[in-house]
Design an enzyme around this catalytic site. Structure first.
Site, PDB file in Angstrom:
ATOM      1  N   GLY A  14       0.747  -1.323  -0.212  1.00  0.00           N
ATOM      2  CA  GLY A  14       0.087  -0.308   0.158  1.00  0.00           C
ATOM      3  C   GLY A  14       0.975   1.207   0.028  1.00  0.00           C
ATOM      4  O   GLY A  14       2.025   1.359  -0.380  1.00  0.00           O
ATOM      5  N   ASN A  15       0.446   2.393   0.675  1.00  0.00           N
ATOM      6  CA  ASN A  15       0.905   3.720   0.459  1.00  0.00           C
ATOM      7  C   ASN A  15       2.133   3.550   1.121  1.00  0.00           C
ATOM      8  O   ASN A  15       3.383   4.045   0.597  1.00  0.00           O
ATOM      9  CB  ASN A  15       0.250   4.581   0.995  1.00  0.00           C
ATOM     10  N   CYS A 133       3.020   7.260  13.021  1.00  0.00           N
ATOM     11  CA  CYS A 133       3.419   8.494  12.365  1.00  0.00           C
ATOM     12  C   CYS A 133       3.256   9.617  13.421  1.00  0.00           C
ATOM     13  O   CYS A 133       4.238  10.316  13.382  1.00  0.00           O
ATOM     14  CB  CYS A 133       2.643   8.751  11.153  1.00  0.00           C
ATOM     15  N   ALA A 165      -4.472   8.479   4.280  1.00  0.00           N
ATOM     16  CA  ALA A 165      -4.626   7.277   5.036  1.00  0.00           C
ATOM     17  C   ALA A 165      -5.205   6.057   4.217  1.00  0.00           C
ATOM     18  O   ALA A 165      -6.444   6.361   3.939  1.00  0.00           O
ATOM     19  CB  ALA A 165      -5.635   7.728   6.078  1.00  0.00           C
ATOM     20  N   GLY A 166      -4.498   5.215   4.078  1.00  0.00           N
ATOM     21  CA  GLY A 166      -4.840   4.029   3.510  1.00  0.00           C
ATOM     22  C   GLY A 166      -5.880   3.050   4.259  1.00  0.00           C
ATOM     23  O   GLY A 166      -5.966   3.382   5.531  1.00  0.00           O
ATOM     24  N   ASN A 291       2.788  12.329   7.039  1.00  0.00           N
ATOM     25  CA  ASN A 291       2.473  11.191   8.132  1.00  0.00           C
ATOM     26  C   ASN A 291       2.959  10.104   7.488  1.00  0.00           C
ATOM     27  O   ASN A 291       3.628   9.180   8.160  1.00  0.00           O
ATOM     28  CB  ASN A 291       1.079  11.159   8.349  1.00  0.00           C
TER      29      ASN A 291
END
Length: 313
Positions: A14-15, A133, A165-166, A291
């Site tokens: 993911g991110n 974060c 935010a994933g 973040n």
């Protein structure tokens, strides 16, 4: 200086995992990308890794252990979720007990690690937790106060852009507050800690901002301010977009008008307020996602220092 690099796998495409992969490929002195691990064959992270020449698997940690390169992997960064990390750590350690796990979830199997505060204590461990974060951004400020004064209470508010935010971050909100609050005490040195996260839906997205309130014994305010500024500079060495938003603010709380702190009681002394912002490096998501950047930068700094120790350079 050794030219050898240690191979790493990133679990979670993911991110966070994708941003970390880009950082390792671009900037790492002692680490080399080995494998990007995911569970969604259509994820952008796996596709990007493949385009950048990195081996991939969409079969999770089980798929990782079946790859020939697994025998060469020294570090695994886990960028999944708290629940998944518990399972991933147990599974991978069953195949390679000495593997180094850098945990970017709030699972906290290993000790909390904030590079500028306590990394040197954990260089030989096989699992360290990067808190959150918000923790990486704010705990250094609490620690900066606690090294010059006894801290009775510290409260942090982390505000991040909703777009940054994933799914993993959203699934870990409860763990975020619990893990960050505990780490404020364990690493930051506060007798009592509290953490709040805000996902800001504003458009255009706003940069990550953090507010830190610290209640401590009354000490020389100049010493506190210098300690905070020195700590901010130390964080900025691996997170260039980390900065104080404005001058540190102080308020003396007199004995005649004490504050009532839930879980602590009546307080008089020095209240220190620190206002931060974190601009991302925009390696993957835009610069508002500070973040994302502070978490991956802290994890990379941790693994780099561990690798340096292992390579004895």
């Amino acid at each position: 200086m050794s030219s050898r690099k240690l191979k790493v796998a990133i679990v979670g495409s993911g991110n966070i995992g994708t941003d970390l992969m880009i950082k390792i490929l671009r900037n790492s002195q002692y680490l080399e990308m080995g494998v990007m691990v995911g569970i969604d064959p259509a994820s952008d992270g796996l596709a990007r890794a493949s385009r950048m020449g990195v081996a991939i698997t969409h079969e999770g940690v089980e798929g990782l252990t079946r790859l020939p390169i697994f025998s060469e992997i020294d570090f695994v960064f886990d960028a999944t979720s708290a629940t998944a990390h518990v399972e991933n750590d147990a599974f991978l350690r069953g195949h390679k007990p000495t593997i180094r796990m850098i945990d970017l979830t709030p699972a906290a199997i290993g000790p909390y690690c904030v590079p500028v505060v306590n990394l040197e204590e954990h260089l030989g461990l096989t699992n360290v937790n990067m808190v959150t974060c918000g923790g990486q951004a704010t705990i250094p400020m609490v620690a900066a106060v606690s090294r010059v004064a006894k801290v009775h209470y510290a409260e942090i508010v982390a505000s991040i852009a909703s777009k940054s935010a994933g799914p993993g971050t959203r699934a870990n909100i409860d763990e975020f507050t619990e893990t960050t609050s505990k780490a404020i005490e364990v690493i930051g040195g506060a007798s009592k800690g509290k953490a709040i996260i805000i996902m800001n839906p504003a458009e255009p997205p706003l940069i990550m901002r953090d507010t830190v309130y610290v209640l401590s014994e009354a000490v020389d305010q100049a010493k506190v301010e210098v300690s905070i500024e020195e700590m901010a500079a130390a964080v900025r060495a691996y997170v260039p977009g980390y900065r104080l938003k404005q001058q540190v603010q102080f308020e003396l709380i007199p004995d005649t008008a004490p504050l009532n702190i839930p879980g602590h009681g009546r307080f008089s002394g020095l209240k220190t307020s620190v206002f931060l912002e974190v601009e991302g490096a925009a390696h993957y998501l835009p610069a508002y996602a500070g973040n994302l950047d502070i978490m991956t930068s802290a994890a990379l700094a941790t693994a780099e220092r561990m690798a340096q120790s292992m390579l004895k350079v």
